[in-house]
Every structure is written in C-alpha cells, then in structure tokens.
Design a protein around this motif. Structure first.
Motif, PDB file in Angstrom:
ATOM      1  N   SER A 154       5.712 -14.936 -23.728  1.00 42.58           N
ATOM      2  CA  SER A 154       5.745 -13.570 -23.623  1.00 42.58           C
ATOM      3  C   SER A 154       5.016 -13.072 -22.090  1.00 42.58           C
ATOM      4  O   SER A 154       3.979 -13.553 -21.880  1.00 42.58           O
ATOM      5  N   ALA A 155       5.704 -12.005 -21.368  1.00 40.74           N
ATOM      6  CA  ALA A 155       4.927 -11.512 -20.340  1.00 40.74           C
ATOM      7  C   ALA A 155       5.297 -10.178 -20.198  1.00 40.74           C
ATOM      8  O   ALA A 155       6.221  -9.608 -20.631  1.00 40.74           O
ATOM      9  N   GLU A 156       4.149  -9.555 -19.568  1.00 41.75           N
ATOM     10  CA  GLU A 156       4.435  -8.091 -19.337  1.00 41.75           C
ATOM     11  C   GLU A 156       4.893  -7.714 -18.051  1.00 41.75           C
ATOM     12  O   GLU A 156       4.093  -8.354 -17.116  1.00 41.75           O
ATOM     13  N   ILE A 157       5.624  -7.005 -17.569  1.00 42.22           N
ATOM     14  CA  ILE A 157       6.262  -6.508 -16.241  1.00 42.22           C
ATOM     15  C   ILE A 157       5.742  -5.455 -16.192  1.00 42.22           C
ATOM     16  O   ILE A 157       5.500  -4.608 -16.662  1.00 42.22           O
ATOM     17  N   GLY A 158       5.488  -5.157 -14.766  1.00 44.92           N
ATOM     18  CA  GLY A 158       5.142  -4.119 -14.047  1.00 44.92           C
ATOM     19  C   GLY A 158       6.086  -3.746 -12.482  1.00 44.92           C
ATOM     20  O   GLY A 158       6.277  -4.945 -12.249  1.00 44.92           O
ATOM     21  N   LEU A 159       6.369  -2.622 -12.224  1.00 41.90           N
ATOM     22  CA  LEU A 159       7.060  -2.575 -11.165  1.00 41.90           C
ATOM     23  C   LEU A 159       6.809  -1.259 -10.396  1.00 41.90           C
ATOM     24  O   LEU A 159       6.342  -0.214 -10.977  1.00 41.90           O
ATOM     25  N   GLY A 160       7.000  -1.214  -8.972  1.00 42.83           N
ATOM     26  CA  GLY A 160       6.955   0.106  -8.191  1.00 42.83           C
ATOM     27  C   GLY A 160       7.771   0.005  -6.915  1.00 42.83           C
ATOM     28  O   GLY A 160       7.917  -1.067  -6.404  1.00 42.83           O
ATOM     29  N   LEU A 161       8.430   1.034  -6.672  1.00 42.58           N
ATOM     30  CA  LEU A 161       9.262   1.029  -5.435  1.00 42.58           C
ATOM     31  C   LEU A 161       8.723   2.375  -4.611  1.00 42.58           C
ATOM     32  O   LEU A 161       8.016   3.279  -5.070  1.00 42.58           O
ATOM     33  N   ARG A 162       8.703   1.941  -3.623  1.00 40.56           N
ATOM     34  CA  ARG A 162       8.433   3.189  -2.490  1.00 40.56           C
ATOM     35  C   ARG A 162       9.401   4.303  -2.632  1.00 40.56           C
ATOM     36  O   ARG A 162      10.356   4.410  -2.870  1.00 40.56           O
ATOM     37  N   PRO A 163       8.485   5.550  -2.716  1.00 44.05           N
ATOM     38  CA  PRO A 163       9.280   6.924  -3.348  1.00 44.05           C
ATOM     39  C   PRO A 163      10.488   7.153  -2.467  1.00 44.05           C
ATOM     40  O   PRO A 163      11.443   7.762  -2.881  1.00 44.05           O
ATOM     41  N   ASP A 164      10.657   7.004  -1.157  1.00 42.07           N
ATOM     42  CA  ASP A 164      11.818   7.250  -0.434  1.00 42.07           C
ATOM     43  C   ASP A 164      13.053   6.418  -1.010  1.00 42.07           C
ATOM     44  O   ASP A 164      14.275   6.417  -0.430  1.00 42.07           O
ATOM     45  N   HIS A 216       0.911  -1.383  -0.014  1.00 39.30           N
ATOM     46  CA  HIS A 216      -0.140   0.003   0.024  1.00 39.30           C
ATOM     47  C   HIS A 216       0.742   1.234  -0.076  1.00 39.30           C
ATOM     48  O   HIS A 216       0.421   2.309  -0.682  1.00 39.30           O
ATOM     49  N   ALA A 217       2.172   0.991   0.617  1.00 38.23           N
ATOM     50  CA  ALA A 217       2.948   2.309   0.475  1.00 38.23           C
ATOM     51  C   ALA A 217       3.410   2.621  -1.000  1.00 38.23           C
ATOM     52  O   ALA A 217       3.897   3.573  -0.963  1.00 38.23           O
ATOM     53  N   VAL A 218       3.232   1.735  -1.839  1.00 39.51           N
ATOM     54  CA  VAL A 218       3.550   1.951  -3.181  1.00 39.51           C
ATOM     55  C   VAL A 218       2.213   2.306  -4.116  1.00 39.51           C
ATOM     56  O   VAL A 218       1.887   3.299  -4.393  1.00 39.51           O
ATOM     57  N   TYR A 219       1.276   1.306  -3.901  1.00 41.78           N
ATOM     58  CA  TYR A 219       0.152   1.452  -4.790  1.00 41.78           C
ATOM     59  C   TYR A 219      -0.811   2.585  -4.389  1.00 41.78           C
ATOM     60  O   TYR A 219      -1.713   2.873  -4.988  1.00 41.78           O
ATOM     61  N   GLY A 220      -0.641   3.030  -2.936  1.00 48.95           N
ATOM     62  CA  GLY A 220      -1.431   3.907  -2.456  1.00 48.95           C
ATOM     63  C   GLY A 220      -1.060   5.230  -2.393  1.00 48.95           C
ATOM     64  O   GLY A 220      -1.462   6.067  -1.827  1.00 48.95           O
ATOM     65  N   ASP A 221       0.314   5.402  -2.920  1.00 47.68           N
ATOM     66  CA  ASP A 221       0.931   6.710  -2.778  1.00 47.68           C
ATOM     67  C   ASP A 221       0.855   7.394  -4.092  1.00 47.68           C
ATOM     68  O   ASP A 221       1.100   7.123  -5.155  1.00 47.68           O
ATOM     69  N   VAL A 266      10.255  -4.896   2.915  1.00 49.70           N
ATOM     70  CA  VAL A 266       9.620  -4.786   1.542  1.00 49.70           C
ATOM     71  C   VAL A 266       9.705  -3.361   1.191  1.00 49.70           C
ATOM     72  O   VAL A 266       8.765  -2.701   1.751  1.00 49.70           O
ATOM     73  N   ILE A 267       9.948  -3.116   0.046  1.00 52.37           N
ATOM     74  CA  ILE A 267      10.237  -1.635  -0.346  1.00 52.37           C
ATOM     75  C   ILE A 267       9.604  -1.538  -1.999  1.00 52.37           C
ATOM     76  O   ILE A 267       9.605  -0.364  -2.350  1.00 52.37           O
ATOM     77  N   GLY A 268       9.320  -2.547  -2.550  1.00 55.59           N
ATOM     78  CA  GLY A 268       8.558  -2.338  -3.704  1.00 55.59           C
ATOM     79  C   GLY A 268       7.772  -3.584  -4.327  1.00 55.59           C
ATOM     80  O   GLY A 268       7.744  -4.615  -3.393  1.00 55.59           O
ATOM     81  N   VAL A 269       7.187  -3.577  -5.243  1.00 53.56           N
ATOM     82  CA  VAL A 269       6.492  -4.642  -5.816  1.00 53.56           C
ATOM     83  C   VAL A 269       6.845  -4.814  -7.203  1.00 53.56           C
ATOM     84  O   VAL A 269       7.128  -3.974  -8.242  1.00 53.56           O
ATOM     85  N   ALA A 270       6.959  -6.168  -7.547  1.00 54.04           N
ATOM     86  CA  ALA A 270       7.007  -6.348  -9.140  1.00 54.04           C
ATOM     87  C   ALA A 270       5.834  -7.645  -9.473  1.00 54.04           C
ATOM     88  O   ALA A 270       5.653  -8.391  -8.705  1.00 54.04           O
TER      89      ALA A 270
END
Ligand SMILES: CC(C)(COP(=O)(O)OP(=O)(O)OC[C@H]1O[C@@H](n2cnc3c(N)ncnc32)[C@H](O)[C@@H]1OP(=O)(O)O)[C@@H](O)C(=O)NCCC(=O)NCCS
Length: 186
Positions: free
Chosen positions: A93-103, A25-30, A78-82
């Motif tokens: 073939s696969a699609e990737i998505g990623l996100g890290l906590r802004p800090d 949530h610290a990633v997807y909710g930010d 945990v600082i991110g999601v993949a």
C-alpha cells in the motif's frame, strides 16, 4: 525500482533531478497550490532539501519513496510533482500526493496525473492499494481522483494540523483488481 519513467498522452513522470528545484518550487512554494495542503508555501531552500532527500531515499533498499517530476510531453517542461510513499508496515500500500503549477489547472492534467500514478503504482511498482488524503474543501483533487477511478473511502477526523487548526481528511483509494477496468495512461 530505479529510473522510473512513464509517458502518457500529455504528461510524463520521471525521477526528480537536482535541476528541478525551481520547477518544484513553482508548486510547493505557491500560495494557491498549497492552499489545501497541510503546510505553508515552502521556501526555495526547503524545496532544495526535499529534492536532496528524494535523491537520497531513492537509493535505499527497499525503496519506499518516489518523488517524481511531472513533465509536459510536448515541451518536456516540469509542470508538477508526484509522490508515492510506500507504507513501511504495509508494503502493498502506498500514499500518493500530487501538485501541478496553477497555470496548468483546469485542463484535465490533474486527472491525467492521477491516472499515470495509478498505472505506475500497479504495473511497475507491483502495489495493490494506492490512496490519497485530501482536504474536504479540495474539490479539484476530489474530482481528479474520482474521475481517475479512486473511490471515496471515508473521513479521517482531525487528521492534520494546518494553519493553527485541526483539519479532517477525506481518503480516496484505488485497488489493483478494481482498477483493471479503469486502466489508462491518461
Ligand atoms: C489537484 C490538482 C492536481 C488538480 O489539477 P487540475 O489539472 O486542475 O485537475 P483537472 O483539470 O483534471 O480537474 C479535475 C476535475 O476538477 C474540476 N475542477 C478543477 N478545479 C476545480 C475547482 N477549483 N473547483 C471545482 N472543480 C474544479 C475540473 O472541472 C475537473 O472535473 P471534470 O473532470 O468533471 O471536468 C490541482 O488543483 C493542484 O495541483 N492543486 C494543488 C495541490 C493539491 O491540492 N494536490 C492534491 C492534494 S490531495
């Protein structure tokens, strides 16, 4: 594949777990982390449902979806999601998505995360093509994917509807045979 786990120099990837909802949530909710993503910041309940769905789909056969927690090697935090989503009609073939906590932005961790995902996808999951679609304005994602070895492939016009408007996507991809020269665990 079940029980995915891979460790690089600074980051690791492992299967997401029910206790990871706050961290995701610290990633997807930010608001900053979702600025270039095609959805508004998620609520805690929505992220809990994403994690529950990830746990359910992890059990399907063949497995199509990998939602992974990105952990800092030094702390285990945990600082991110993949996300690796295998195409139903094109299972090489696969699609990737990623996100890290802004800090944690701006220290090369995003690039490391892409490298780890490519490594996992090509070696453990046996994929041939990995691709990611980003907003044209998402410079950090552009550079992270380019530096990790994903070439810019082209523009999908009006690919997504985001915040009341059509938005193009720029697609990056890596192919297994090309990637051999770039392979790195990050
Ligand atoms: C995309 C993301 C993972 C990148 O993470 P990061 O740790 O900041 O990335 P890096 O530190 O590896 O930076 C990659 C490159 O982008 C540059 N960069 C980072 N943020 C930038 C910004 N806001 N503007 C311009 N360049 C930027 C870095 O300098 C680096 O370039 P370099 O290798 O030439 O030095 C992170 O910004 C993020 O989580 N964003 C929100 C979610 C998202 O947009 N995901 C991608 C969807 S396609």
């Amino acid at each position: 594949m079940r029980g995915v786990e891979i460790t690089g120099k600074r980051l690791g990837l492992r299967e997401v777990a029910p206790d990871d909802v706050d961290a995701l949530h610290a990633v997807y909710g930010d608001p900053a982390a979702t600025e270039h993503l095609p959805f508004e910041p998620r609520t805690h309940e929505e992220v809990a449902e994403i994690v529950a769905e990830a746990l359910r789909t992890a059990e399907t056969e063949p497995r199509r979806l990998y939602v992974l927690a990105a952990t800092e090697v030094d702390t285990g935090e945990v600082i991110g999601v993949a996300r690796i989503s295998i195409e139903i009609d094109h299972p090489h073939s696969a699609e990737i998505g990623l996100g890290l906590r802004p800090d944690h932005w701006g220290r090369g961790m995003g690039t490391d995360l892409v490298r780890l995902m490519l490594h996992l996808g090509f070696t453990s999951l046996g994929l041939h093509r990995l691709w990611g679609a980003r907003s044209p304005a998402n410079t950090a994602a552009q550079l992270a994917m380019l530096v990790a070895g994903m070439v810019e492939e082209g523009r999908i016009r009006h690919h997504v509807r985001a915040r009341g408007a059509w938005r193009d996507s720029i697609v990056h991809s890596a192919l297994e045979d090309e990637w051999e020269g770039h392979r790195s665990l990050g």
